[in-house]
Design a protein around this motif. Structure first.
Motif, PDB file in Angstrom:
ATOM      1  N   GLU A  64      -5.969  -6.855   1.703  1.00 15.22           N
ATOM      2  CA  GLU A  64      -6.631  -5.583   2.237  1.00 15.22           C
ATOM      3  C   GLU A  64      -8.066  -5.587   2.367  1.00 15.22           C
ATOM      4  O   GLU A  64      -8.354  -5.131   3.407  1.00 15.22           O
ATOM      5  CB  GLU A  64      -6.014  -4.449   1.247  1.00 15.22           C
ATOM      6  N   ARG A  66     -11.646   0.150   2.995  1.00 11.23           N
ATOM      7  CA  ARG A  66     -11.327   1.000   1.980  1.00 11.23           C
ATOM      8  C   ARG A  66     -11.014   0.499   0.653  1.00 11.23           C
ATOM      9  O   ARG A  66     -10.924  -0.757   0.491  1.00 11.23           O
ATOM     10  CB  ARG A  66      -9.876   1.595   2.554  1.00 11.23           C
ATOM     11  N   PRO A 101      -9.377  -0.024  -3.257  1.00 10.94           N
ATOM     12  CA  PRO A 101      -8.111   0.082  -3.819  1.00 10.94           C
ATOM     13  C   PRO A 101      -8.330   1.343  -4.941  1.00 10.94           C
ATOM     14  O   PRO A 101      -9.405   1.454  -5.708  1.00 10.94           O
ATOM     15  CB  PRO A 101      -7.945  -1.106  -4.510  1.00 10.94           C
ATOM     16  N   TRP A 144      -0.287   4.380  -0.105  1.00 14.97           N
ATOM     17  CA  TRP A 144      -0.792   5.659   0.858  1.00 14.97           C
ATOM     18  C   TRP A 144      -2.206   5.097   1.118  1.00 14.97           C
ATOM     19  O   TRP A 144      -2.842   4.180   0.293  1.00 14.97           O
ATOM     20  CB  TRP A 144      -0.718   6.928   0.293  1.00 14.97           C
ATOM     21  N   ARG A 145      -2.948   5.830   2.050  1.00  6.06           N
ATOM     22  CA  ARG A 145      -4.083   5.416   2.487  1.00  6.06           C
ATOM     23  C   ARG A 145      -4.772   6.696   2.786  1.00  6.06           C
ATOM     24  O   ARG A 145      -4.405   7.765   3.215  1.00  6.06           O
ATOM     25  CB  ARG A 145      -4.474   4.519   3.824  1.00  6.06           C
ATOM     26  N   SER A 146      -6.016   6.865   2.261  1.00  3.58           N
ATOM     27  CA  SER A 146      -7.202   8.161   2.795  1.00  3.58           C
ATOM     28  C   SER A 146      -7.981   7.620   3.531  1.00  3.58           C
ATOM     29  O   SER A 146      -8.010   6.191   3.600  1.00  3.58           O
ATOM     30  CB  SER A 146      -7.705   8.771   1.135  1.00  3.58           C
ATOM     31  N   ASP A 170     -10.073  -4.202   5.679  1.00  2.00           N
ATOM     32  CA  ASP A 170     -10.308  -2.884   5.564  1.00  2.00           C
ATOM     33  C   ASP A 170     -11.197  -2.833   4.799  1.00  2.00           C
ATOM     34  O   ASP A 170     -11.240  -3.300   3.657  1.00  2.00           O
ATOM     35  CB  ASP A 170      -9.031  -2.323   5.178  1.00  2.00           C
ATOM     36  N   VAL A 175       0.780  -0.943  -0.101  1.00  2.00           N
ATOM     37  CA  VAL A 175      -0.021  -0.324  -0.055  1.00  2.00           C
ATOM     38  C   VAL A 175       0.703   1.181   0.043  1.00  2.00           C
ATOM     39  O   VAL A 175       1.746   1.296   0.826  1.00  2.00           O
ATOM     40  CB  VAL A 175      -1.073  -0.032   1.251  1.00  2.00           C
ATOM     41  N   HIS A 217      -9.894   5.213   0.713  1.00  3.12           N
ATOM     42  CA  HIS A 217      -9.071   4.552  -0.500  1.00  3.12           C
ATOM     43  C   HIS A 217      -7.675   4.434   0.034  1.00  3.12           C
ATOM     44  O   HIS A 217      -7.288   4.871   0.870  1.00  3.12           O
ATOM     45  CB  HIS A 217      -9.197   5.350  -1.798  1.00  3.12           C
ATOM     46  N   TYR A 218      -6.932   3.170  -0.776  1.00  2.00           N
ATOM     47  CA  TYR A 218      -5.598   3.263  -0.690  1.00  2.00           C
ATOM     48  C   TYR A 218      -5.128   2.714  -1.959  1.00  2.00           C
ATOM     49  O   TYR A 218      -5.870   2.390  -2.946  1.00  2.00           O
ATOM     50  CB  TYR A 218      -5.440   1.821   0.256  1.00  2.00           C
TER      51      TYR A 218
END
Length: 190
Positions: free
Chosen positions: A141, A147, A149, A108-110, A145, A106, A113-114
């Motif tokens: 992921e 989030r 992708p 980055w993550r928001s 999670d 990963v 999203h990642y």
């Protein structure tokens, strides 16, 4: 760049909202870049695929988390990228002949999203390794999670564009990007 004008920074550019992410888009002419710069279009892809499709890509390959004790060898650039990814967090790796030849992590993550980062060693490309390790990371992921992708790549990167489609991504946004070419001195345009 003309005299007296500071370089463009993301804070100088209008923001575009795509998938809940803020992208900065330059409305300035590409010709204003100086020597040594490469201009491309960055494509941001949203995932519309299925986990069943991902599982089919993973099935035949030896993929596991990269451990601190795993020896990294081969091309120095690949070894440096693998070591940096491992230091930053969890890295899924596909193994061939006792060494990792593809990895996904990963980037980055928001909050929603990642971004999936995938690297394949030079001698191991065009064998499906990148797809398999990306699919394994996405499945891991999604198991832990909520989030979603995203896949970001330059429009000139045909291999990454093909991988995005094969994994179930579709383009959602685009922005101009400029970055220094490897090995070239960078200067501002006049």
């Amino acid at each position: 760049m003309s005299a007296g004008r500071a370089p463009l920074l993301p804070t100088d550019l209008p923001a575009v909202d795509a998938l809940g992410l803020r992208l900065f888009v330059s409305l300035h002419c590409p010709e204003r870049l100086g020597p040594g710069w490469h201009l491309d279009v960055l494509l941001l892809h949203g995932w519309v695929g299925s986990e069943d499709g991902l599982e089919k890509l993973v099935a035949p390959w030896p993929i596991r988390l990269l451990q601190a004790s795993d020896e990294l060898r081969g091309d120095p650039e690949w070894v440096a990228e693998a070591a940096a990814a491992r230091a930053a967090g969890e890295v899924w790796a596909l193994w061939d002949s006792g060494r990792p030849v593809a990895m996904a992590s990963v980037g980055w993550r928001s909050s929603a999203h990642y971004d999936l980062a995938v690297e394949v060693a030079r001698g191991a490309r065009r064998r499906g390794y990148g797809l398999a390790v990306a699919a394994a990371a996405m499945l891991a992921e999604s198991a832990r999670d909520e989030r979603a992708p995203v896949w970001a790549c330059e429009a000139s990167n045909d291999a990454s564009l093909r991988a995005a489609v094969a994994l179930g991504f579709e383009p959602r946004a685009a922005a101009w990007v400029a970055y220094p070419r490897r090995g070239e001195a960078v200067s501002s345009a006049t």
